[in-house]
Design a protein around this motif. Structure first.
Motif, mmCIF file in Angstrom:
data_model
loop_
_atom_site.group_PDB
_atom_site.id
_atom_site.type_symbol
_atom_site.label_atom_id
_atom_site.label_comp_id
_atom_site.label_asym_id
_atom_site.label_seq_id
_atom_site.Cartn_x
_atom_site.Cartn_y
_atom_site.Cartn_z
ATOM 1 N N VAL A 196 0.865 -1.184 0.000
ATOM 2 C CA VAL A 196 0.000 0.000 0.000
ATOM 3 C C VAL A 196 0.898 1.230 0.000
ATOM 4 O O VAL A 196 1.713 1.422 0.918
ATOM 5 C CB VAL A 196 -0.940 -0.014 1.217
ATOM 6 N N ALA A 197 0.755 2.042 -1.039
ATOM 7 C CA ALA A 197 1.678 3.165 -1.257
ATOM 8 C C ALA A 197 0.964 4.503 -1.155
ATOM 9 O O ALA A 197 -0.189 4.656 -1.557
ATOM 10 C CB ALA A 197 2.336 3.036 -2.634
ATOM 11 N N ALA A 222 -3.307 0.495 -8.014
ATOM 12 C CA ALA A 222 -4.732 0.826 -8.077
ATOM 13 C C ALA A 222 -5.177 1.552 -6.816
ATOM 14 O O ALA A 222 -4.766 1.211 -5.704
ATOM 15 C CB ALA A 222 -5.553 -0.447 -8.260
ATOM 16 N N SER A 223 -6.038 2.550 -6.994
ATOM 17 C CA SER A 223 -6.542 3.330 -5.863
ATOM 18 C C SER A 223 -7.361 2.456 -4.919
ATOM 19 O O SER A 223 -8.120 1.581 -5.354
ATOM 20 C CB SER A 223 -7.408 4.481 -6.374
ATOM 21 N N ASP A 229 -5.952 8.648 -0.979
ATOM 22 C CA ASP A 229 -4.618 8.913 -1.523
ATOM 23 C C ASP A 229 -3.703 7.718 -1.289
ATOM 24 O O ASP A 229 -2.515 7.863 -0.963
ATOM 25 C CB ASP A 229 -4.009 10.184 -0.912
ATOM 26 N N LEU A 230 -4.265 6.534 -1.442
ATOM 27 C CA LEU A 230 -3.518 5.298 -1.275
ATOM 28 C C LEU A 230 -3.704 4.420 -2.509
ATOM 29 O O LEU A 230 -4.813 4.303 -3.033
ATOM 30 C CB LEU A 230 -4.002 4.517 -0.051
ATOM 31 N N GLY A 231 -2.614 3.821 -2.956
ATOM 32 C CA GLY A 231 -2.686 2.841 -4.027
ATOM 33 C C GLY A 231 -2.166 1.512 -3.536
ATOM 34 O O GLY A 231 -1.534 1.424 -2.469
ATOM 35 N N THR A 275 -5.627 -13.225 -1.785
ATOM 36 C CA THR A 275 -5.046 -13.347 -3.120
ATOM 37 C C THR A 275 -4.384 -12.075 -3.636
ATOM 38 O O THR A 275 -3.386 -12.139 -4.336
ATOM 39 C CB THR A 275 -6.121 -13.775 -4.128
ATOM 40 N N ASP A 276 -4.954 -10.912 -3.321
ATOM 41 C CA ASP A 276 -4.429 -9.668 -3.881
ATOM 42 C C ASP A 276 -4.907 -8.492 -3.045
ATOM 43 O O ASP A 276 -5.455 -8.672 -1.956
ATOM 44 C CB ASP A 276 -4.860 -9.521 -5.349
ATOM 45 N N CYS A 277 -4.727 -7.268 -3.599
ATOM 46 C CA CYS A 277 -5.107 -6.077 -2.849
ATOM 47 C C CYS A 277 -6.592 -6.042 -2.494
ATOM 48 O O CYS A 277 -6.982 -5.472 -1.475
ATOM 49 C CB CYS A 277 -4.749 -4.827 -3.666
#
Length: 284
Positions: A196-197, A222-223, A229-231, A275-277
């Motif tokens: 998470v960026a 992805a947002s 304001d996190l991807g 599995t993913d974000c």
């Protein structure tokens, strides 16, 4: 879904793991208890935290206190340093228990009140987390959510003796489940990591932190929602080992460089049933 004074209990009809009935404290289970029939990567018992006054990235990447899987894996959070900045990767530990022990733990959760209309009250405390207990079985799941379980421990929180006793039973169960004691554990090795960026901002505490080249998919990804304001990107395959190696040279305040820009990244190892974000958003 029915509310019982400060706690939500979601009940779906379930198939019992065993025809044998545990004792009142959940300690007993028949030696010939029926084996679990769920896939190995299903978390049959989990304790996690939701809500509270925390940073958005903390809320998104928060790890369960404990996850017990159908195949006997028990994943918990291990000890970590308390100084700032902490390590880039959380310290997850895994141990393995027998099928009979998994069944016994589920029965202990039931004996502690999970899946029952237990009255745990509504404490006069604000901005703290809710502890969520989940039992998952063949045809459904049951949950018990308790607000301020660790904070509301006495009558000053506005709780009756019966409510305090109900909470103490749940606390005791949670403490025992999350503590491996003398059991042998090893570091959990994830096959995927969610990152998470957010834009990295220099502060007096972070300005001197080293910059580390980001080894995964381009940031920020992805947002995770409007206004956050996190991807998020999911790191898989060979890049997982590269990221783990890079994380050993980094910490929680490191500026990771991707696309010529510095990013603040919170690393969240994905558990066997994730599995993913998208799995992070589903758990909130």
């Amino acid at each position: 879904m029915t509310r019982f004074r400060g706690v939500w209990v979601a009940v779906v009809p379930v198939v019992l793991l065993t025809a044998a009935c545990a004792g009142q404290d959940g300690a007993g289970v028949a030696p010939d208890a029926a084996p679990l029939t769920l896939p190995a990567d299903v978390a049959v018992l989990r304790i996690d935290q939701t809500g509270g006054f925390v940073r958005p990235e903390t809320n998104v990447t928060r790890l369960p206190s404990v996850s017990v899987y159908s195949d006997g894996r028990v994943i918990t959070q291990g000890p970590t340093i308390l100084s700032y900045p902490g390590p880039a990767l959380p310290n997850l530990q895994v141990r393995t228990v027998s099928a009979a022990e998994v069944t016994r733990l589920v029965e202990q959760a039931r004996a502690a009140g999970v899946g029952s209309p237990v009255d745990v009250g509504t404490p006069t405390i604000t901005d703290v987390t809710t502890t969520r207990f989940t039992i998952r079985e063949t045809v459904g799941s049951e949950q018990l959510e308790v607000y301020a379980l660790g904070e509301a421990t006495g009558p000053e929180a506005g709780l009756t003796p019966a409510q305090q006793a109900a909470r103490e039973k749940l606390r005791t169960f949670a403490d025992k489940l999350t503590d491996p004691g003398n059991a042998a554990t090893q570091s959990y090795q994830p096959t995927a990591i969610a990152a998470v960026a957010a834009p990295w901002v220099a502060t007096p505490e972070t300005a001197k932190q080293p910059r580390v080249a980001w080894p995964g998919p381009a940031l920020p990804g992805a947002s995770l929602g409007a206004g956050l304001d996190l991807g998020c990107v999911t790191v898989t395959g060979d890049a997982v080992k590269q990221l783990i190696d890079a994380a050993g040279r980094a910490n929680a305040a490191t500026a990771w460089t991707s696309g010529g820009k510095p990013w603040a990244v919170t690393l969240r190892p994905l558990l066997p049933d994730e599995t993913d974000c998208a799995s992070l958003s589903a758990g909130r």
